[in-house]
Design a protein around this motif. Structure first.
Motif, PDB file in Angstrom:
ATOM      1  N   UNK A 220       0.843  -1.187   0.000  1.00 53.24           N
ATOM      2  CA  UNK A 220       0.000   0.000   0.000  1.00 53.24           C
ATOM      3  C   UNK A 220       0.874   1.231   0.000  1.00 53.24           C
ATOM      4  N   UNK A 221       0.478   2.247  -0.736  1.00 50.81           N
ATOM      5  CA  UNK A 221       1.244   3.490  -0.714  1.00 50.81           C
ATOM      6  C   UNK A 221       2.419   3.532  -1.655  1.00 50.81           C
ATOM      7  N   UNK A 222       2.416   2.701  -2.683  1.00 52.12           N
ATOM      8  CA  UNK A 222       3.470   2.770  -3.681  1.00 52.12           C
ATOM      9  C   UNK A 222       4.572   1.760  -3.463  1.00 52.12           C
ATOM     10  N   UNK A 223       5.591   1.853  -4.306  1.00 52.62           N
ATOM     11  CA  UNK A 223       6.703   0.913  -4.289  1.00 52.62           C
ATOM     12  C   UNK A 223       8.029   1.668  -4.148  1.00 52.62           C
ATOM     13  N   UNK A 224       9.092   0.917  -3.922  1.00 48.39           N
ATOM     14  CA  UNK A 224      10.442   1.473  -3.853  1.00 48.39           C
ATOM     15  C   UNK A 224      11.321   0.648  -4.783  1.00 48.39           C
ATOM     16  N   UNK A 225      12.072   1.305  -5.660  1.00 49.82           N
ATOM     17  CA  UNK A 225      12.889   0.562  -6.613  1.00 49.82           C
ATOM     18  C   UNK A 225      14.187   0.078  -5.967  1.00 49.82           C
ATOM     19  N   UNK A 226      15.032  -0.587  -6.760  1.00 48.09           N
ATOM     20  CA  UNK A 226      16.255  -1.190  -6.219  1.00 48.09           C
ATOM     21  C   UNK A 226      17.235  -0.158  -5.685  1.00 48.09           C
ATOM     22  N   UNK A 227      17.091   1.088  -6.110  1.00 52.82           N
ATOM     23  CA  UNK A 227      17.979   2.147  -5.641  1.00 52.82           C
ATOM     24  C   UNK A 227      17.391   2.921  -4.468  1.00 52.82           C
ATOM     25  N   UNK A 228      16.261   2.459  -3.949  1.00 51.66           N
ATOM     26  CA  UNK A 228      15.637   3.117  -2.810  1.00 51.66           C
ATOM     27  C   UNK A 228      14.795   4.328  -3.168  1.00 51.66           C
ATOM     28  N   UNK A 240      -4.857  -1.238  -0.793  1.00 50.63           N
ATOM     29  CA  UNK A 240      -3.863  -2.127  -0.196  1.00 50.63           C
ATOM     30  C   UNK A 240      -4.111  -3.484  -0.839  1.00 50.63           C
ATOM     31  N   UNK A 241      -3.061  -4.124  -1.366  1.00 51.21           N
ATOM     32  CA  UNK A 241      -3.295  -5.313  -2.180  1.00 51.21           C
ATOM     33  C   UNK A 241      -2.196  -6.343  -2.004  1.00 51.21           C
ATOM     34  N   UNK A 242      -2.507  -7.570  -2.427  1.00 49.59           N
ATOM     35  CA  UNK A 242      -1.531  -8.639  -2.503  1.00 49.59           C
ATOM     36  C   UNK A 242      -1.975  -9.597  -3.596  1.00 49.59           C
TER      37      UNK A 242
END
Length: 398
Positions: A220-228, A240-242
């Protein structure tokens, strides 16, 4: 700064979060030309190294559907796959402007041709996103979309509704979204702590039990990429999901909002699942499009997402049907058949596709969200602590 410029600034700064020197690809219909220009300007202002716009056009797409075969419409194009691979290697950000300018574009067309997709390109883009390519989808107001909602091409009225849903009416939309996404992230942590093994949706016409894979994780609230670097794949987002265990879905859903797939309106949709698989489809309008879509590949008939949205959503509060999945899926609880999200199980991004499948995650070139929430919807979750209420009468109670 006008509405178009505020929208462009939001998708560039909060959506894909463009970094200095980064390349940006924008997918847009020709109907969204003015907004596309504003996005390009905002991306360069944010420091983008280069920006490329890839335009599509409705009438051109209709010509292809009318004259090309299903095989031709789905044939592999090596040059397109190579381009996607280059974007992935270069760390390009991807922005998609959606908002159907003609929801009746494919009326009367062959449903199999309408549903045809170049699945290898869909998978290549999906894999690039899963590998850390930041992307964001945002709906672009246009006369055709306004007419579908209001019965007349009142774009000003549509912009007013979009501004409310997108928080463009605030002094600092980016800060507003940061606050909202923090709330959604906190809800995801609540759900993770429960270690749920199943969720149950219950409402008028809906009674669906869905199992979750081991170590399921909620987003929930977006994602963060490999670089943070944080980003928002969808704007707006209120969910909010899965991803569920594709083998464990039983019951019936009633879709509570109309939807548009490949330019065709779908209304009154009801779907039955047995042993995870879609077994029956009914619709007042557009059912053939759904039936063609779920035959697209082996995974298209199985769920890839379960999502929780309550009445606190800005889209729900708008009180209108947007006839746009990006918006309407954020008006109420929804599920999606097709592709799962690899990050929805602990360590999933590091797994092979075969390992994810063994856990119960789904693979497909399709991912179609359908809203089943609204007034009266109740969602419960089951885990080591027993059964708990998550949403009661469309209100978050966890």
């Amino acid at each position: 700064m006008g509405q178009i410029e505020r929208l462009a600034d939001l998708v560039v700064r909060a959506g894909v979060n463009v970094q200095p020197g980064q390349g940006v690809v924008v997918d847009s219909d020709t109907a969204h030309l003015e907004i596309a220009r504003a996005v390009v300007e905002a991306a360069y202002r944010a420091g983008a190294g280069w920006v490329e716009v890839i335009f599509t056009d409705g009438p051109i797409q209709r010509s292809a559907v009318d004259h090309a075969t299903v095989e031709e419409l789905s044939a592999s194009r090596p040059w397109a796959l190579a381009r996607i691979a280059e974007w992935r290697a270069a760390g390009v950000a991807s922005i998609g402007l959606v908002g159907d300018p003609d929801p009746h574009l494919f009326d009367g067309a062959d449903p199999a041709r309408v549903a045809a997709r170049r699945h290898d390109e869909v998978r290549a883009r999906r894999d690039a996103m899963f590998a850390g390519m930041r992307w964001s989808l945002v709906a672009a107001p246009n006369p055709g979309w306004a007419k579908q909602i209001f019965g007349e091409p009142d774009v000003d009225r549509l912009w007013a509704a979009v501004s409310t849903a997108m928080r463009l009416d605030s002094a600092d939309p980016v800060a507003e979204w940061q606050a909202r996404t923090a709330t959604l992230a906190a809800r995801a942590k609540q759900l993770d702590a429960l270690e749920l093994t199943a969720v149950h949706y219950l409402g008028e016409g809906t009674d669906l039990a869905v199992g979750l894979p081991p170590n399921a994780r909620w987003t929930g609230g977006g994602l963060i990429d490999h670089d943070g670097i944080p980003y928002l794949p969808n704007l707006p987002t209120e969910e909010v999901f899965t991803s569920p265990d594709r083998r464990r879905a039983d019951g019936t859903i009633r879709v509570t909002r109309p939807m548009v797939i490949a330019g065709q309106l779908i209304t009154g949709l009801r779907v039955t699942f047995k042993g995870g698989r879609i077994t029956e489809v009914w619709a007042d309008e557009g059912g053939d499009v759904i039936r063609a879509q779920i035959d697209a590949d082996e995974g298209a008939r199985f769920l890839g997402e379960v999502s929780l949205v309550d009445r606190d959503s800005r889209i729900a509060k708008a009180g209108i049907v947007f006839h746009n999945t990006l918006y309407d899926e954020n008006a109420g609880c929804h599920v999606a058949w097709g592709q799962s999200f690899p990050w929805s199980v602990e360590g999933g991004l590091a797994m092979t596709p075969e390992q994810r499948v063994d856990l119960g995650l789904n693979q497909s070139g399709v991912h179609t969200d359908v809203v089943i929430g609204g007034d009266g919807i109740t969602v419960t979750g089951t885990g080591p602590r027993g059964t708990v209420d998550i949403i009661r009468d469309d209100e978050w109670v966890l």
